[in-house]
Structures are given as C-alpha cells and as structure tokens.
Design a protein around this motif. Structure first.
Motif, short mmCIF file in Angstrom:
data_model
loop_
_atom_site.label_atom_id
_atom_site.label_comp_id
_atom_site.label_asym_id
_atom_site.label_seq_id
_atom_site.Cartn_x
_atom_site.Cartn_y
_atom_site.Cartn_z
N TYR A 1 -4.59 0.33 -2.98
CA TYR A 1 -5.69 0.91 -2.72
C TYR A 1 -6.88 -0.34 -2.12
O TYR A 1 -7.97 0.22 -1.92
CB TYR A 1 -6.32 1.42 -4.02
CG TYR A 1 -5.45 2.40 -4.41
CD1 TYR A 1 -5.36 3.69 -3.72
CD2 TYR A 1 -4.69 2.29 -5.62
CE1 TYR A 1 -4.37 4.69 -4.41
CE2 TYR A 1 -3.85 3.11 -6.22
CZ TYR A 1 -3.65 4.61 -5.54
OH TYR A 1 -2.91 5.31 -6.15
N ALA B 1 -8.31 -2.62 -3.56
CA ALA B 1 -9.47 -2.67 -4.18
C ALA B 1 -9.39 -4.18 -4.89
O ALA B 1 -8.35 -4.74 -4.86
CB ALA B 1 -9.33 -1.55 -5.45
N LYS C 1 -12.20 3.94 -4.06
CA LYS C 1 -12.69 2.68 -3.49
C LYS C 1 -13.75 2.06 -4.50
O LYS C 1 -14.77 1.52 -4.18
CB LYS C 1 -13.19 3.12 -2.38
CG LYS C 1 -12.60 3.73 -1.23
CD LYS C 1 -11.20 2.98 -0.80
CE LYS C 1 -10.33 3.72 -0.04
NZ LYS C 1 -9.04 3.23 0.27
#
Length: 325
Positions: A106, A108, A82
C-alpha cells in the motif's frame, strides 16, 4: 318501549365497537410509525450512509494490538485507504512482517513501536509511544489491545494475574492512550478515537462466567459514551465499537454469516467510524442485537449460563489433558 331500548343498545354497541376499532387502528398506526422510525435510520446507517473521509482527521493513525485479529485487519484497511500507521505490539517479528507488508502493498509510511502493555512499567511503554510520535500528528487512535478469559470460569476461579491483565489492558491502557493523544487533538480541533468494546456489554443483560471481562468492557463503553458528549463540539469523534463474535485467534471460531472474518469486520468498522457513540459495525450482528433485546432477561441469562458452562467444561478438559501430557 322495548324496541326503542333494543335500538339504543344496538347503536351504543356499534359506537363502542367503532371506538375500539379506531383505538386498535391508532395503536397499529403508532406501532408502524415506531417501526419506521427504527428501521429507516438503521437501514440508512448500514447501507446508504457514506463513510467519513478518514483523511479529514489527519495523515497518521495509531493502532494498539495491531499484529493480530481485529487490530491487524483495521491496520491493513487504514493503510489501504492511504492513511499512514503507527503499529504498536509486543512482538518485534510480527511488527516487522506487518510493516513490510504495508509498505510494499500500500506504499504507506509505517512506524513500529514495541510495547508490552502488561509490563509492570506501563509509563515507560507510553513514553516510548510518545517519543515515536513526537514529530507527527496522530489524528486517529484505535484502542484495540485487550484480553479475555482463556475460557469461561467463575469469579473465584479467576487468578490474580488474569484479573490484573484484564484491568490493565482493557481499562487502564485504553484510558492512558486517550490521555496521551487527546491534548494534540484538542489543539487541532480534529481527531477520531475508536475504542474496541464488546457485544457482551450493553446488548446482553449479563455475561456469566466472564464477569470481569464484561465489566472491563462496560467501562470502555461508558468511557466512550461520556467522551463522545464531552468532545463532540471540539471536533473530536469518540466511538465504542461493540462487535459480537469475530473470527479471530482470541475468539477461536471460524468465520460465518453471523461471525465475520476480521478483514470483513474491519471494512464495516471503518465505514461507520466517527458516527454514533456506540455501534455494532457488522449489520447482521446489529439485527441479532435487536432480537436479543426482545428476549426476557431471565431467559437470556439462562441461555448464556448454559452456553458458558459448556465452554468451561471443555476448557477444563483441555487444560487437564495438557497437564497430563
């Protein structure tokens, strides 16, 4: 009289023998203490010590050489944890592919910066990175970009372009990237700088036929050690990670027990990030390091020279074959 002398000699011999046994016992005890002193901290560091929470350094990490090998694996691992990432590389296509993977898998935030550090105008490349990160706080800097020899060779066989690339990528770029982000880290009193070094330095007594490469990585290690001391009281952790072989495109080897995949290595690398000034992240290679250090230098030099001469022969044969084709 004779009997008394005999008894005296016998008693003195027994006393001397006891003293010798006591001395040997003391030496053995000290040896065991030293072994415990080495093994217990090592075991704790690799198997029990908790990883530092990377979010403590900030929300963003920047990784150079992020589209292949160790750099790519560390980028993915940071995103998985993260941490938002700024990915720097010379291939727009690879950067775009990696960016899409990180955002989809993810969630991100990703920023891409296309920079070829081998470009003659290095300052222009650094300016692009500075502009792309002007509105964010980069708390983690991973200096991964680097280059080695295509194959082993003597110093007089290292051409000017290769020598220039080694010095530019392994030394100058690493130093200038630290210069770029260190002031903001100092202002926040928080930051992590990870410089990817090499087990060819420090661990090995020499690295024949890769002399310039080894020297540039020695620079990275010494720079990291010194900066670790300079800035550890300012909230900035500086570390040189010195792997042995990792299965990447540059090393041209397959993953094995002693040579982890880039993905496995990245997990180990982030688990120990921010602790020692210099570390070999993969525990198996740490054991190998210890064994190598026990060997006499002349023996190790001979082994490495023979191994790298063989690599040179194979490299020259492939090069000659390519020229004929």
């Amino acid at each position: 009289m004779v009997l008394w002398r005999f008894v005296k000699v016998f008693v003195m011999g027994a006393v001397l023998e006891d003293r010798m046994l006591l001395g040997l016992a003391a030496v053995g005890f000290l040896y065991i203490l030293r072994l415990v002193y080495l093994v217990v901290p090592w075991f704790y560091a690799y198997f029990l010590r908790p990883a530092k929470p990377l979010s403590r350094y900030g929300e963003w990490a920047l990784i150079t050489g992020s589209t292949d090998g160790i750099g790519r694996a560390m980028t993915v691992e940071l995103a998985r944890k993260k941490i938002n990432v700024v990915i720097v590389g010379r291939s727009p296509t690879k950067l775009d592919e990696l960016s899409k993977e990180l955002t989809s898998k993810y969630k991100a935030q990703v920023r891409s910066v296309v920079v070829d550090f081998m470009d003659d105008d290095l300052e222009a490349g650094l300016a692009k990175i500075s502009q792309a990160t002007s509105d964010i706080q980069v708390g983690i800097l991973v200096n991964n970009v680097g280059i080695s020899y295509p194959y082993a060779r003597f110093l007089h066989e290292v051409d000017e372009n290769l020598e220039k690339s080694l010095l530019r990528l392994n030394c100058e770029t690493t130093t200038k990237m630290i210069h770029l982000f260190l002031p903001s880290m100092l202002k926040r009193k928080s930051g992590l700088i990870v410089n990817v070094g090499s087990g060819a330095v420090g661990i090995l007594p020499s690295y024949p036929l890769y002399s310039v490469y080894a020297a540039t990585k020695a620079y990275v290690e010494q720079l990291s050690r010194s900066l670790y001391v300079e800035y550890k009281h300012s909230g900035i952790d500086v570390q040189c990670q010195a792997p042995l072989y990792v299965a990447t495109k540059m090393s041209k080897i397959r993953a094995s027990f002693t040579a982890p995949s880039a993905e496995k290595y990245a997990k180990c690398a982030l688990a120990c990030a921010g602790y020692e000034p210099v570390i070999t992240p993969y525990w198996v290679q740490s054991v190998m390091w210890f064994i190598i250090r026990l060997l006499p230098e002349p023996i190790m030099d001979s082994i490495l020279l023979s191994k790298n001469l063989n690599i040179r022969r194979k490299g020259q044969a492939k090069e000659n074959l390519a020229k004929k084709e």
